[in-house]
Design a protein around this motif. Structure first.
Motif, short mmCIF file in Angstrom:
data_model
loop_
_atom_site.label_atom_id
_atom_site.label_comp_id
_atom_site.label_asym_id
_atom_site.label_seq_id
_atom_site.Cartn_x
_atom_site.Cartn_y
_atom_site.Cartn_z
N GLN A 132 0.95 -1.07 -0.17
CA GLN A 132 0.21 0.06 -0.24
C GLN A 132 1.01 0.99 -0.04
N LEU A 133 1.63 0.80 0.46
CA LEU A 133 3.12 2.00 -0.06
C LEU A 133 3.82 1.92 -0.94
N ASN A 134 3.99 0.94 -1.98
CA ASN A 134 4.87 0.72 -2.61
C ASN A 134 4.37 2.05 -3.74
N PRO A 135 5.54 2.57 -3.71
CA PRO A 135 6.44 3.49 -5.18
C PRO A 135 5.29 4.09 -5.98
N HIS A 136 4.61 3.15 -6.27
CA HIS A 136 3.52 3.61 -7.89
C HIS A 136 2.70 4.28 -7.00
N PHE A 137 2.15 3.25 -5.54
CA PHE A 137 1.11 4.43 -5.42
C PHE A 137 1.56 6.52 -5.23
N LEU A 138 2.92 5.95 -4.13
CA LEU A 138 3.58 7.47 -3.38
C LEU A 138 3.52 7.87 -5.01
N ASN A 160 -10.26 8.73 1.99
CA ASN A 160 -9.01 9.26 1.63
C ASN A 160 -7.90 8.41 0.97
N TYR A 161 -8.57 7.32 0.43
CA TYR A 161 -7.18 7.10 0.12
C TYR A 161 -8.18 6.99 -1.88
N ILE A 162 -9.76 6.82 -1.36
CA ILE A 162 -10.47 6.64 -2.71
C ILE A 162 -10.47 8.25 -3.51
N ALA A 163 -9.98 9.34 -2.91
CA ALA A 163 -10.29 10.55 -3.39
C ALA A 163 -9.30 10.91 -3.81
N LEU A 164 -7.68 10.56 -3.15
CA LEU A 164 -6.52 10.37 -3.99
C LEU A 164 -6.95 9.61 -5.18
N GLU A 165 -7.61 8.89 -5.50
CA GLU A 165 -7.56 7.90 -6.72
C GLU A 165 -7.88 8.57 -7.41
N ILE A 187 -2.83 9.96 5.24
CA ILE A 187 -2.85 7.89 4.97
C ILE A 187 -1.80 7.35 6.04
N LEU A 188 -0.34 8.23 5.26
CA LEU A 188 0.56 7.93 5.83
C LEU A 188 0.67 7.99 7.34
N ASP A 189 0.32 9.23 7.90
CA ASP A 189 0.53 9.34 9.63
C ASP A 189 -0.23 7.56 10.20
N TYR A 190 -1.35 7.30 9.14
CA TYR A 190 -2.15 6.28 9.78
C TYR A 190 -1.90 5.28 9.79
N MET A 191 -1.15 4.84 8.54
CA MET A 191 -0.08 3.21 8.08
C MET A 191 0.74 2.92 9.34
N LEU A 192 1.32 4.45 9.46
CA LEU A 192 2.32 4.28 10.35
C LEU A 192 2.40 4.20 11.45
N TYR A 193 1.93 4.85 12.32
CA TYR A 193 1.96 5.72 13.51
C TYR A 193 0.59 5.19 13.83
N ARG A 194 -1.19 5.19 13.82
CA ARG A 194 -2.38 4.95 14.61
C ARG A 194 -2.84 3.27 13.53
N GLU A 247 -3.32 17.07 2.36
CA GLU A 247 -3.73 16.66 4.29
C GLU A 247 -4.04 15.15 3.41
N LYS A 248 -4.59 14.61 3.17
CA LYS A 248 -5.42 13.10 3.06
C LYS A 248 -3.86 12.22 2.55
N LEU A 249 -2.98 12.49 1.86
CA LEU A 249 -2.24 11.46 1.89
C LEU A 249 -1.02 11.78 3.06
#
Length: 234
Positions: free
Chosen positions: A54-60, A112-117, A88-95, A83-85
């Motif tokens: 989910q944090l793959n370079p492709h998405f980022l 947040n993920y859908i909004a970015l996509e 996402i990173l804060d939640y996946m890495l720390y929360r 803000e949304k990115l």
């Protein structure tokens, strides 16, 4: 002497009952320890795999490229994407380090993920997302996002024409029900093995975290993929 004999008889008779009980307790303790160690090991693998997927370079990189393009155009969407990115990173890495988390936190991550996509794909994809889950439900983190990411990766990325993704999440005091359908790309997906590895990892997580308290049904139809996941609410 008679008393000693009685104790000896009592002990010899009792040990026949105590030994199997002790062995059973030891076996259960050993089994629980093994399951605990296995769960921890698989959880770490799953978390690392999830992060890699989910944090793959492709998405980022695609998100950062979109961000760059928006910044060049001085688009009003630029702060929103940052803000949304960041969320996402804060939640996946720390929360989301707990075994189970609030489903509402997972919903925020998915939104947040859908909004970015949506910003990334624009009119190429029609997205429907309906959430009627209760606030008190808890769920293993990042499970649902794996299926959603998979839907974009294998249903939209390769598709040049209009694609669709339909997601519904509902829950009550007992169960969480997740459905996702996505259009099937007319262009063959190159790396089938990677797709299987991702699904296998999700299945391992489900088996370890939910055991028999879940059901997963994945169907491939002529024009779409359908996933239905039912989890016991925690």
């Amino acid at each position: 002497m008679k008393r000693l004999f009685s104790f000896s008889v009592f002990f010899s008779k009792s040990i026949k009952f105590l030994t199997p009980t002790a062995l059973l307790l030891m076996f259960r303790f050993y089994k629980n320890q093994q399951n605990y160690l296995k769960l921890n090991e698989q959880k770490k693998i799953a978390e690392l795999t999830a992060l890699k997927n989910q944090l793959n370079p492709h998405f980022l990189f695609n998100t950062l490229n979109n961000l760059y393009a928006l910044a060049i155009k001085k688009s009003d969407q630029t702060p929103e994407v940052i803000e949304k990115l960041s969320d996402i990173l804060d939640y996946m890495l720390y929360r989301c380090n707990s075994k189970f988390v609030s489903i509402q936190k997972e919903i925020e991550l998915i939104e947040n993920y859908i909004a970015l996509e949506k910003i990334r794909y624009g009119n190429r994809v029609r997205i429907s997302f309906q959430n009627s889950s209760t606030e008190d439900s808890k769920i293993a983190p990042l499970l649902l996002l794996t299926f959603i990411e998979n839907a974009f990766k294998h249903g939209v990325t390769q598709e040049l024409k209009e694609a669709f993704i339909s997601i519904t999440i509902s829950s009550d005091n007992n169960h969480i029900i997740f459905n996702i359908e996505n259009s099937k790309s007319t262009i063959p997906v190159g790396n089938k093995n990677q797709q299987c590895i991702g699904l296998n990892n999700v299945q391992k997580q489900l088996d370890l975290l939910y055991g028999d308290d879940h059901s997963l049904d994945i169907k491939e139809e002529s024009d779409k993929y359908c996933v239905r996941l039912i989890l016991e609410a925690k």
